[in-house]
Design an enzyme around this catalytic site. Structure first.
Site, mmCIF file in Angstrom:
data_model
loop_
_atom_site.group_PDB
_atom_site.id
_atom_site.type_symbol
_atom_site.label_atom_id
_atom_site.label_comp_id
_atom_site.label_asym_id
_atom_site.label_seq_id
_atom_site.Cartn_x
_atom_site.Cartn_y
_atom_site.Cartn_z
ATOM 1 N N GLU A 1 11.612 -2.421 -7.226
ATOM 2 C CA GLU A 1 11.070 -0.924 -7.305
ATOM 3 C C GLU A 1 10.881 -0.684 -5.782
ATOM 4 O O GLU A 1 11.208 0.210 -5.200
ATOM 5 C CB GLU A 1 9.916 -0.646 -8.181
ATOM 6 C CG GLU A 1 9.391 0.713 -8.176
ATOM 7 C CD GLU A 1 10.408 1.676 -8.722
ATOM 8 O OE1 GLU A 1 10.647 2.526 -7.960
ATOM 9 O OE2 GLU A 1 10.891 1.602 -9.811
ATOM 10 N N ARG B 1 0.877 -1.079 -0.086
ATOM 11 C CA ARG B 1 -0.144 -0.094 0.172
ATOM 12 C C ARG B 1 0.801 1.347 -0.082
ATOM 13 O O ARG B 1 0.608 2.172 -0.653
ATOM 14 C CB ARG B 1 -0.944 -0.047 1.135
ATOM 15 C CG ARG B 1 -2.163 -0.578 1.139
ATOM 16 C CD ARG B 1 -3.301 -0.543 2.169
ATOM 17 N NE ARG B 1 -2.867 -0.928 3.506
ATOM 18 C CZ ARG B 1 -2.461 -2.186 4.190
ATOM 19 N NH1 ARG B 1 -3.089 -3.111 3.457
ATOM 20 N NH2 ARG B 1 -2.150 -2.034 5.548
#
Length: 124
Positions: free
Chosen positions: A71, A24
């Site tokens: 990432e 999230r």
């Protein structure tokens, strides 16, 4: 600090919740992660559909998943570097650049694996 003793279902559940919190945070705070996640949402089902056999499907799915993982790690590196040293520092800049380079290398892997697996079918 490492956990000591028995790691049961509660600890596994907590680890899962922390992982979801990290996903999230990546989605909320990192534009690059959002872009790569959208790309993965397209590429993963497409790879499962276009791959012939388990190995091809695995490679076509693995590459975008590795990009997302890298990432998130790169974003974690950047967050820690910014927390420790908000002003410019050559080593901090190098750490950020190397994290970015790792993501770039995996993006190259996506293009290369997709081209090598699907290219001959499309152009051969």
């Amino acid at each position: 600090m490492a956990a000591e003793g028995f790691r049961g279902p509660k600890q596994v559940w907590n680890a899962f919740l922390w992982s979801m919190k990290g996903l999230r945070a990546g989605w909320r705070h990192e534009a690059s992660f959002r872009l790569e996640a959208c790309l993965a949402v397209v590429l993963i089902p497409l790879g499962l559909w276009l791959g012939h056999g388990g190995v091809e499907k695995f490679v076509l799915v693995l590459a975008p998943m590795l990009v997302l993982s890298a990432e998130l790690l790169n974003s974690a590196i950047e967050a820690v570097v910014d927390k420790v040293s908000p002003e410019f520092n050559e080593l901090a800049g190098r750490a950020k650049d190397m994290g970015s380079a790792a993501v770039f290398m995996l993006l190259v892997l996506v293009v290369l694996s997709w081209a090598l697996i699907l290219g001959p079918r499309l152009f051969g």
